[in-house]
Scaffold this active site. Structure first.
Site, PDB file in Angstrom:
ATOM      1  N   HIS A  83     -24.294  10.916  50.200  1.00 39.80           N
ATOM      2  CA  HIS A  83     -24.801  11.309  51.511  1.00 39.80           C
ATOM      3  C   HIS A  83     -26.312  11.072  51.574  1.00 39.80           C
ATOM      4  CE1 HIS A  83     -21.057  13.670  51.468  1.00 39.80           C
ATOM      5  NE2 HIS A  83     -21.151  13.715  52.776  1.00 39.80           N
TER       6      HIS A  83
ATOM      7  N   ASP B 100     -15.391   5.558  52.851  1.00 37.63           N
ATOM      8  CA  ASP B 100     -16.064   6.829  53.075  1.00 37.63           C
ATOM      9  C   ASP B 100     -17.005   6.595  54.263  1.00 37.63           C
ATOM     10  OD1 ASP B 100     -16.925   9.448  52.780  1.00 37.63           O
ATOM     11  OD2 ASP B 100     -17.313   9.281  50.638  1.00 37.63           O
TER      12      ASP B 100
END
Length: 358
Positions: A211, A281
């Site tokens: 992230h 993802d």
């Protein structure tokens, strides 16, 4: 400009509108509404592009006080019913409902709590089945037909904050991970919910969080991290797998896994024999977005073997019309071959048939 007709493996003419809908089918996107109607932006996108799926979150990533898509069972059921009623084609409605710290359906919204993977692994098989049967039933009853779970990363690195630190792994031994992941998958399948193994080819030994930025696992990754995938693909029906934004020079000297043909086609499909859908993802994570342009991201991921692109719209906001146009132009320019689009669409259609989505 290359004619799309000449790119088509089937040699059938594909007009621009049809091509954009084929692109749309390959997208899973996040949106901001708790309630929707015929005038909502997400509804117009679903209809315009026949989107493959959406992903729901309870809160905004940058403002946890603000409700996004989930506030109660009654509200969620209403939202999912409306999403499906507005969709002309099957729509995957997905969440991250692993249990423990990663759960969008929380007790404070009136849902039953699900233990973390680590906690589940401390139970016997009977109790684990009970836990996951209850979760799968809750998902189905509330209109969720795709769960981004189970995690099959091995708990190899105590300093790993995103897997080990959040108790998202069933353990360090692949046999334990395989056992509990299979229980979870069976429970989901029994309720008609698609399971998604993650994060291929293994995130359990990493130190970083994709992230936040680039994650290099070249020195920490081991072949053992492939074992859950190898065994589950061999012994089970694995409908979907999620790629990880991790870089591993042992597998690809240039690209992170999500963008790597070596990882996604040579390793996952050719060596491990995976025939289902590979979903990325979130492509808005800094591990990807900070290093590649949107054109590079879509072309590299699709060409690597990714079938569905996840743009969660949590970390940043991506205009979906612009996204479709970028992919459309990359196909027209010959940077993405038409047979990859057709191949991914065929896999998605097969999933719809398998799960009897209408």
């Amino acid at each position: 400009m290359i004619n799309v007709l000449n790119l088509s493996a089937s040699q059938n003419p594909i007009d621009d509108e049809t091509l954009k809908k084929m692109i749309g089918k390959m997208l899973i996107i996040g949106f901001e509404d708790e309630y929707i109607d015929e005038n909502s932006k997400i509804v117009s996108l679903i209809n315009r592009y026949e989107l493959g799926g959406v992903i729901l979150f309870d809160r905004f990533y940058n403002d946890k006080t603000k409700i996004k898509n989930i506030s109660s069972a009654k509200q969620l059921k209403q939202l999912t019913l409306k999403l499906q009623s507005f969709a002309k084609k099957p729509l995957l409605i997905s969440v991250d409902q692993e249990g423990g710290r990663v759960a969008r359906l929380k007790p404070k919204y009136g849902f039953e709590a699900t233990p973390s993977a680590k906690a589940v692994s401390q139970n016997d098989e009977y109790m684990s089945k009970h836990i996951y049967n209850a979760l799968a039933k809750t998902l189905r009853q509330n209109g969720i037909n795709c769960n981004f779970a189970p995690v099959v990363d091995l708990a190899l690195n105590p300093n790993n904050k995103v897997i080990y630190g959040l108790n998202r792994s069933y353990g360090a031994a692949s046999s334990e991970v395989i056992k509990y992941a299979k229980i979870f998958m069976d429970s989901l399948e029994n309720e008609g919910v698609v399971s998604v193994l993650k994060h291929f080819p293994g995130h359990g030994s990493s130190l970083g969080d994709s992230h936040e930025g680039y994650v290099d696992i070249s020195k920490t990754w081991s072949e053992a991290e492939l074992e859950p995938y190898r065994e589950l693909i061999k012994s089970s029906k694995v409908p979907m797998i999620m790629s990880a934004h991790v870089y591993n020079s042992k597998l690809d000297e240039k690209y992170p896994a999500t963008l790597s043909y070596n990882v996604n086609t040579k390793l996952l499909r050719q060596e491990l024999g995976f025939k289902g859908i590979l979903v990325s993802d979130d492509l808005q994570m800094k591990a990807i977005l900070s290093h590649y342009s949107l054109e590079e991201i879509v072309a590299l991921s699709i060409n690597s073997g990714v079938d569905m692109l996840l743009f969660a719209n949590q970390l940043t906001t991506q205009d979906i019309d612009a996204l479709v146009d970028v992919i459309f132009q990359e196909i027209k320019n010959g940077n993405i071959p038409m047979d990859r689009i057709e191949e991914s669409n065929a896999r998605i259609e097969q999933l719809y048939k398998t799960y009897k989505f209408k």
